[in-house]
Design an enzyme around this catalytic site. Structure first.
Site, PDB file in Angstrom:
ATOM      1  N   SER A  30       0.780  -1.085   0.053  1.00  0.00           N
ATOM      2  CA  SER A  30      -0.072   0.026  -0.057  1.00  0.00           C
ATOM      3  C   SER A  30       0.721   1.240   0.042  1.00  0.00           C
ATOM      4  O   SER A  30       1.640   1.431  -0.822  1.00  0.00           O
ATOM      5  CB  SER A  30      -0.788  -0.159   1.056  1.00  0.00           C
ATOM      6  OG  SER A  30      -2.048   0.850   1.060  1.00  0.00           O
TER       7      SER A  30
ATOM      8  N   ASP B  14      -5.852  -3.585  -2.538  1.00  0.00           N
ATOM      9  CA  ASP B  14      -4.933  -3.208  -1.471  1.00  0.00           C
ATOM     10  C   ASP B  14      -4.243  -4.535  -0.804  1.00  0.00           C
ATOM     11  O   ASP B  14      -4.810  -5.278  -0.391  1.00  0.00           O
ATOM     12  CB  ASP B  14      -5.460  -2.362  -0.254  1.00  0.00           C
ATOM     13  CG  ASP B  14      -4.484  -1.408   0.492  1.00  0.00           C
ATOM     14  OD1 ASP B  14      -3.328  -2.303   0.765  1.00  0.00           O
ATOM     15  OD2 ASP B  14      -4.629  -0.467   0.746  1.00  0.00           O
TER      16      ASP B  14
END
Length: 335
Positions: free
Chosen positions: A43, A205
């Site tokens: 991320s 993510d």
């Protein structure tokens, strides 16, 4: 700056806007003479990590360059609305129901691609390492995590491009992998990756499955590491600050007492990483940045908050290095 450089493998955790703190820690490590040989990120960690890995290729960025780049980013531009966000009667709720995203994420992708291109990096082939001590699929300066919700697994890119998708990792754009790793579900539009057989996978993510991939770069052959693997995490101490992990869930506490739903969601997201952080040999090599004052989705963050969070990362690394003893670590945990 130190007159000599020391190689280090670096693992950077996710955390949305909190990633500003990662940059502060990285700058302090650079000032102390450390240079990243390989970087693993998830991320927000993939964004910072991609810049660090690209810069390390030719040692192109100074610590001050990294600092200025981080503090000059206009994070509000990351919020490029999708079509439904422009429809007042639909908006975010419709985006969530459709499984898309409130924001396109195109600005983020283009920003990352531009920064990498300026450093001479476009595809993972530009980050390939000539290193016989690493498995062939892992000979890259950068690896980022993503969650493939179509095949139901954690993927590490570029390592898994060939195994899972039948694609040549050297030909895959680095910015595409980073954009996939930062695709916060329902917030940013997911990334679609088409395999060599034509199957389409939806990537979101990587922090959903491995927000702090501290084990990614460890040796698996039983030999002593050539140099240390250090990590930077943005997680608060748990369980004392359990309510700081996902500030958006705060309304659940208005009904009185601890919320089981909040605890369950928090555990799903950070339970694996918290288990690793509780291990002595992981905790001993982890820089912990206090990022509680900034939310993961606070993309409207103001400059004073940016400066403060960056300073938190810098100070956390300073404190860590004041007691870090590589020889003692290897003697205790790696012999």
């Amino acid at each position: 700056m130190a007159t000599t450089t020391k190689p280090v493998d670096l693992v950077l955790a996710g955390g949305g806007v909190k990633g500003i703190g990662l940059a502060g820690a990285v700058v302090k490590l650079m000032e102390a003479g450390y240079r990243a040989y390989r970087v693993a990120g998830s991320s927000a960690g993939s964004i910072v990590g991609s810049i660090v890995a690209a810069a390390a290729k030719n040692d192109q960025l100074t610590p001050n360059d990294v600092r200025e780049l981080t503090l000059s980013i206009d994070y509000r531009k990351f919020l490029d609305p999708g079509p439904v966000e422009r429809v007042p009667l639909l908006g975010a709720g419709w985006a969530i129901l459709q499984g898309t995203g409130i924001y396109r994420g195109d600005y983020a992708h283009d920003f990352i691609a531009d920064q990498l291109r300026a450093l001479g990096v476009t595809t993972f082939g530009d980050l390939r390492l000539d290193d016989d001590e690493l498995p062939p699929e892992q000979r890259y300066r950068l690896v980022v995590t993503a969650a493939d919700v179509t095949t139901g697994q954690l993927v590490r890119l570029p390592w898994d491009y060939r195994r899972v998708y039948g694609l040549d990792p050297d030909e895959q754009p680095v910015a595409d992998a980073v954009r996939a790793s930062m695709s916060i579900p329902f917030f940013f539009r997911p990334v679609t990756l088409t395999s060599s057989t034509g199957r389409e996978s939806t990537l979101v993510d990587g922090g959903l499955l491995s927000n702090y991939p501290i084990d990614s770069l460890d040796r698996c052959d039983g030999k002593k590491p050539r140099w240390p693997t250090l990590g930077v995490t943005l997680l608060p101490d748990l369980p004392e600050h359990n309510d700081k992990v996902i500030p958006a869930l705060a309304p659940l506490r208005l009904f009185g007492g601890p919320s089981l739903l909040e605890d369950v969601i928090t555990t799903i997201l950070v339970g694996r990483d918290q288990a690793y952080l509780n291990l002595p040999w992981v905790s001993a090599r982890t820089i912990r940045v206090d990022s509680r004052k900034v939310g993961v989705l606070d993309f409207d963050i103001k400059q004073p908050q940016i400066d403060a969070l960056y300073a938190e990362g810098y100070d956390a690394a300073t404190t860590f290095l004041s007691t870090w003893d590589e020889r003692a670590y290897i003697q205790r945990f790696r012999t």
